[in-house]
Design a protein around this motif. Structure first.
Motif: not given
Lengths: 182, 326
Positions: A41, A158, A160, A162, A167, A173, A175, B6, B8
């Motif tokens: 990314r 976590r 993330r 995108r 994606d 995000y 988590y 998640l 993924e």
């Protein structure tokens, strides 16, 4: 497990444009400047930064991609071999100012691997690190030069990123328990 | 809705490589072969850099154990292992304790005891690497066993074809020559069938396999004895070395007749697709299975095969040495 969207498309776009401005300001223009995005990314982010810089300065800054799979320090300790993909740096980096671009800075181990990988392509005059998200918890003495957003996180969480290129949407995000809210 | 990203995120490592050994292509899944080819693309890029070496396998010891002569396979593995930072020990049957009568299992155990992680093995007996793999915790990579299998050659051939043709679905691949004795043909056929290619084995009836013909999902290699017919519209023509060391009397009437019926020459190659790929696992008996014009012609990929061999062997050494052990 809870999840919270930390960043949406408009904010991400504004953040990337601001990073573009900061890079040009720190470099005093686009002279000898090249961008190298870490796969997967960091590379589309580097292309977006280059598009923003073209818009501001009317200059095309070279963009390359860098895979760090073979340089990780946990190759034999992971559950599976890290994926290995071709890097693509179709220009010399000797004497250049290389801005390494990644989506999330966490332990600093990926950035360490990226430095080793990059130096196999030549000897840059200087290397800078640009990340969209800095989530903290460094395990190595690595410090970013350009940061999109700092997200305070717990270790168990976590983060993330995108991207529409990889994606299908632009969002960040978080988590895990006590996900930080936007 | 937020669960999707998640899920993924957890699958970004793709297929995990879990195999200790690489013995043949027949038991590899399509996804595993995809992983080898994808990894090999990254390795090929490493080879093109100013510094064409990494230290990923630092601390790993690779032994090449060759009971049969080889130039390219052994050298290719040695270059591949060193390009990944591994240490390499080379053993051949002559000049080692094999000459004193040491058994294969003893040799392999000794290599393991001195700290070898991966043993690349070539043996004149079909099945020898399978036996070795059962008696050691070191990884065994089959570098060619008798007339049985040569999986790394098949994977580098597949890599070369996919590189040039993209999808192999429905592509016509003609493998011509001494198919019966060819471990290259057999391992190639398994891999090619898994990629959806149509595979034709072509040669004199005495040099075509009658048993153990590779079959995947009901699709089987086609047998042909007339090269002029079989080569029509081929996308890939792979000629095999006439293995003089494995010829018994009476399998071919004469070398001259073999050449007249089965040599790939310019006139025959013109019957294939206009830009058909010409391949050969080497070493070439020039003037026997290939005419010199064809061997060195514009359609020949023989040198690309050798170069790609290093990248594919790097990929295999990397996947096997860094495999998932859980």
């Amino acid at each position: 497990m809870s999840a919270a969207r930390y960043l949406g498309p408009e904010e991400m776009s504004r953040t990337i444009r601001r990073l573009g401005h900061e890079i040009i300001e720190a470099n005093r223009g686009t002279g000898d400047l090249v961008l190298v995005g870490m796969l997967s990314r960091g590379y589309p982010l580097a292309r977006r930064l280059a598009a923003a810089i073209r818009e501001f300065e009317g200059v095309d800054v070279p963009v390359g991609s860098l895979d760090i799979g073979l340089y990780r320090d946990d190759v034999a300790r992971r559950g599976a071999p890290p994926p290995v993909r071709p890097s693509d740096i179709p220009f010399p980096i000797d004497g250049k100012t290389v801005v390494l671009v990644d989506d999330v800075l966490f332990t600093g181990r990926s950035a360490r691997a990226a430095l080793d990988a990059l130096l196999d392509f030549g000897r840059p005059a200087r290397v800078r690190l640009c990340v969209l998200i800095d989530r903290g918890h460094r395990e190595l003495p690595i410090r970013p030069d350009f940061v999109g957003k700092n997200i305070p996180t717990a270790l168990v969480q976590r983060v993330r990123v995108r991207l529409s290129e990889t994606d299908g949407e632009d969002a960040v995000y978080v988590y895990g328990e006590e996900a930080a809210s936007a | 809705m937020l669960d999707a990203p998640l899920a993924e995120a957890d699958s970004t490592h793709g297929v995990a490589w879990t195999r200790k050994d690489l013995l043949d292509t027949d038991t590899l899944t399509r996804a595993e072969i995809d992983l080898v080819l994808q990894t090999a693309r990254g390795m090929r890029e490493v080879r093109s850099r100013p510094v064409s070496k990494v230290s990923t396998l630092r601390g790993t010891t690779v032994a090449t154990l060759f009971y049969e002569q080889s130039t390219r396979t052994r050298a290719s593995f040695e270059v591949a292992a060193k390009a990944l930072g591994a240490d390499v020990v080379n053993l051949t049957a002559s000049g080692s304790s094999v000459e004193k009568g040491e058994t294969l299992i003893d040799t392999v155990s000794t290599l393991e005891a001195i700290g070898t992680d991966v043993i690349v093995m070539r043996h004149h007996r079909s099945g020898a690497p399978f036996l070795a793999a059962r008696h050691t915790s070191a990884s065994i990579i089959n570098g060619g066993d008798g007339t049985h299998a040569h999986p790394t050659q098949a994977l580098l051939d597949l890599f070369t074809m996919v590189d040039r043709l993209g999808s192999l679905e429905g592509r016509k691949v003609v493998i011509v020559g001494d198919v019966f004795h060819s471990r290259v043909a057999r391992s190639n056929a398994w891999a090619l069938l898994k990629y959806g290619a149509d595979v034709t084995f072509c040669g004199p009836p005495t040099l075509l396999p009658r048993y153990f013909v590779p079959t995947v999902d009901g699709r089987r290699c086609t047998m042909a004895t007339d090269l002029d017919e079989a080569i029509e519209d081929a996308d890939v023509v792979m000629a095999l070395r006439l293995q003089k060391e494995r010829q018994r009397h009476g399998l071919i009437p004469s070398l001259r007749e073999y050449i007249s019926r089965y040599q790939v020459n310019p006139a025959r190659l013109r019957k294939a697709k206009p830009d058909a790929l010409l391949m050969h696992p080497g070493p070439v008996n020039e003037g026997i299975e290939l005419s010199p014009e064809v061997a060195h012609g514009a359609q020949s990929l023989i040198e690309a095969q050798v170069a790609n061999g290093v990248a594919v062997r790097m990929a295999l050494l990397y996947l096997i040495a860094a495999r998932s052990r859980v």
